[in-house]
Design a protein around this motif. Structure first.
Motif, PDB file in Angstrom:
ATOM      1  N   GLU A 114       0.827  -1.209   0.000  1.00 29.86           N
ATOM      2  CA  GLU A 114       0.000   0.000   0.000  1.00 29.86           C
ATOM      3  C   GLU A 114       0.859   1.256   0.000  1.00 29.86           C
ATOM      4  O   GLU A 114       0.578   2.225  -0.726  1.00 29.86           O
ATOM      5  N   LEU A 115       1.894   1.244   0.809  1.00 25.43           N
ATOM      6  CA  LEU A 115       2.775   2.409   0.836  1.00 25.43           C
ATOM      7  C   LEU A 115       3.466   2.587  -0.504  1.00 25.43           C
ATOM      8  O   LEU A 115       3.612   3.721  -0.995  1.00 25.43           O
ATOM      9  N   ALA A 116       3.896   1.495  -1.111  1.00 18.28           N
ATOM     10  CA  ALA A 116       4.571   1.582  -2.410  1.00 18.28           C
ATOM     11  C   ALA A 116       3.650   2.213  -3.452  1.00 18.28           C
ATOM     12  O   ALA A 116       4.081   3.057  -4.251  1.00 18.28           O
ATOM     13  N   VAL A 117       2.382   1.828  -3.444  1.00 11.11           N
ATOM     14  CA  VAL A 117       1.420   2.407  -4.394  1.00 11.11           C
ATOM     15  C   VAL A 117       1.274   3.905  -4.144  1.00 11.11           C
ATOM     16  O   VAL A 117       1.279   4.720  -5.077  1.00 11.11           O
ATOM     17  N   THR A 142       8.306  -4.390  -4.655  1.00 11.36           N
ATOM     18  CA  THR A 142       9.493  -5.222  -4.421  1.00 11.36           C
ATOM     19  C   THR A 142      10.682  -4.352  -4.057  1.00 11.36           C
ATOM     20  O   THR A 142      11.426  -4.655  -3.105  1.00 11.36           O
ATOM     21  N   TRP A 143      10.866  -3.254  -4.783  1.00 10.64           N
ATOM     22  CA  TRP A 143      12.006  -2.382  -4.506  1.00 10.64           C
ATOM     23  C   TRP A 143      11.872  -1.746  -3.134  1.00 10.64           C
ATOM     24  O   TRP A 143      12.846  -1.660  -2.383  1.00 10.64           O
ATOM     25  N   TYR A 144      10.645  -1.315  -2.762  1.00 13.99           N
ATOM     26  CA  TYR A 144      10.450  -0.749  -1.429  1.00 13.99           C
ATOM     27  C   TYR A 144      10.753  -1.787  -0.355  1.00 13.99           C
ATOM     28  O   TYR A 144      11.362  -1.474   0.676  1.00 13.99           O
ATOM     29  N   THR A 145      10.338  -3.022  -0.571  1.00 16.17           N
ATOM     30  CA  THR A 145      10.623  -4.082   0.394  1.00 16.17           C
ATOM     31  C   THR A 145      12.121  -4.239   0.598  1.00 16.17           C
ATOM     32  O   THR A 145      12.596  -4.394   1.729  1.00 16.17           O
ATOM     33  N   TYR A 146      12.892  -4.208  -0.503  1.00 14.83           N
ATOM     34  CA  TYR A 146      14.350  -4.281  -0.385  1.00 14.83           C
ATOM     35  C   TYR A 146      14.873  -3.131   0.478  1.00 14.83           C
ATOM     36  O   TYR A 146      15.766  -3.314   1.316  1.00 14.83           O
ATOM     37  N   LEU A 147      14.316  -1.937   0.268  1.00 15.83           N
ATOM     38  CA  LEU A 147      14.773  -0.764   1.014  1.00 15.83           C
ATOM     39  C   LEU A 147      14.494  -0.945   2.498  1.00 15.83           C
ATOM     40  O   LEU A 147      15.368  -0.690   3.346  1.00 15.83           O
ATOM     41  N   GLU A 148      13.305  -1.417   2.842  1.00 19.59           N
ATOM     42  CA  GLU A 148      12.940  -1.584   4.241  1.00 19.59           C
ATOM     43  C   GLU A 148      13.705  -2.738   4.887  1.00 19.59           C
ATOM     44  O   GLU A 148      13.954  -2.734   6.091  1.00 19.59           O
ATOM     45  N   GLN A 149      14.078  -3.736   4.087  1.00 18.48           N
ATOM     46  CA  GLN A 149      14.835  -4.878   4.614  1.00 18.48           C
ATOM     47  C   GLN A 149      16.310  -4.561   4.788  1.00 18.48           C
ATOM     48  O   GLN A 149      17.067  -5.391   5.294  1.00 18.48           O
TER      49      GLN A 149
END
Length: 260
Positions: free
Chosen positions: A44-47, A54-61
């Protein structure tokens, strides 16, 4: 030079803490299903930010990816960050110089200023809350400022007298810790912050509890309730001024806020 793994994890933790505090309703999204975790989902945040989930998940991880200024601005807007939080986000993402500030010191002219402002409690502090100069009124109000190399962060969290002097201790202590995190983020290469934060973690259960919340805050002006040793509880108005050319040196002046 790229950011370290610790810096990437810190950025990811900060993003996650801000995502989890934002409800779908606050973000303008319908809350249509049961949620196992608080706040927005990563997707939701990525949207909302207009980036790949996927890219946002990498950033948060904390993976080794670098966010552009445009992406960080979009994330800040989607998360509803205030100015100190947005500045902190950019600093964590490596969009700032990592210059080590000069040694904590003030000139004789600056050191004399608090003494010119008596009877108002006045002091000058450095980036890590070392008290660089203070007048007699400040020493009377904030007990133990006469100690060797006084430091307001240590005093607040390790001196039992601080809880007697600062009447709204938890609120004020949390604010100080948030400002310390903000300053530490501006100077990631300065080991004085690392040492001070580690010392406070060891000494204070409150620091250990509050630090993971990633609260950030700028220094400003306001009011505090303090216990004067002779006059008892008083309301004080305080004003903070950054020294010209030395933004990490702050002159703080207190005045009795009671009606004349």
């Amino acid at each position: 030079m790229g950011r370290t793994a610790d810096q990437r994890r810190e950025l990811g933790a900060f993003l996650r803490s801000r995502r989890e505090r934002l409800s779908p309703a606050e973000a303008g999204l319908p809350n249509t299903s049961r949620r196992r975790t608080p706040g927005l989902r990563r997707e939701e945040l990525a949207v909302l930010a207009g980036i790949s989930a996927t890219w946002y998940t990498y950033l948060e991880q904390g993976r080794d990816v670098r966010a552009s200024g445009q992406v960080l601005t979009a994330l800040a807007a989607a998360l509803g960050l205030d100015r100190p939080e947005e500045d902190h986000l950019f600093l964590l993402a490596g969009h700032a110089t990592t210059r080590v500030p000069e040694a904590e010191a003030v000139t004789a002219e600056v050191a004399a200023v608090p003494h010119l402002l008596g009877p108002h409690p006045t002091y000058v502090i450095g980036a890590t809350y070392d008290v660089l100069s203070h007048n007699a009124a400040a020493a009377e109000l904030f007990v133990n400022l006469k100690a060797d190399k006084p430091n307001f962060a240590r005093w607040t969290f390790t001196d039992p007298l601080a809880r007697e002097v600062v009447l709204d201790w938890e609120q004020e202590a949390r604010g100080l810790l948030a400002r310390l995190r903000t300053l530490a983020g501006r100077h990631p290469a300065d080991e004085r912050f690392t040492r001070l934060v580690a010392e406070l973690h060891e000494a204070s259960p409150e620091v250990r509890s509050w630090w993971p919340h990633h609260e950030v805050q700028d220094q400003g002006s306001g009011r505090k309730r303090l216990r004067h040793p002779d006059l008892g509880p008083l309301d004080y108005a305080y004003t903070a001024f950054h020294l010209a050319g030395q933004p990490d040196r702050t002159l703080v002046i207190y005045a009795d806020a009671r009606p004349c």
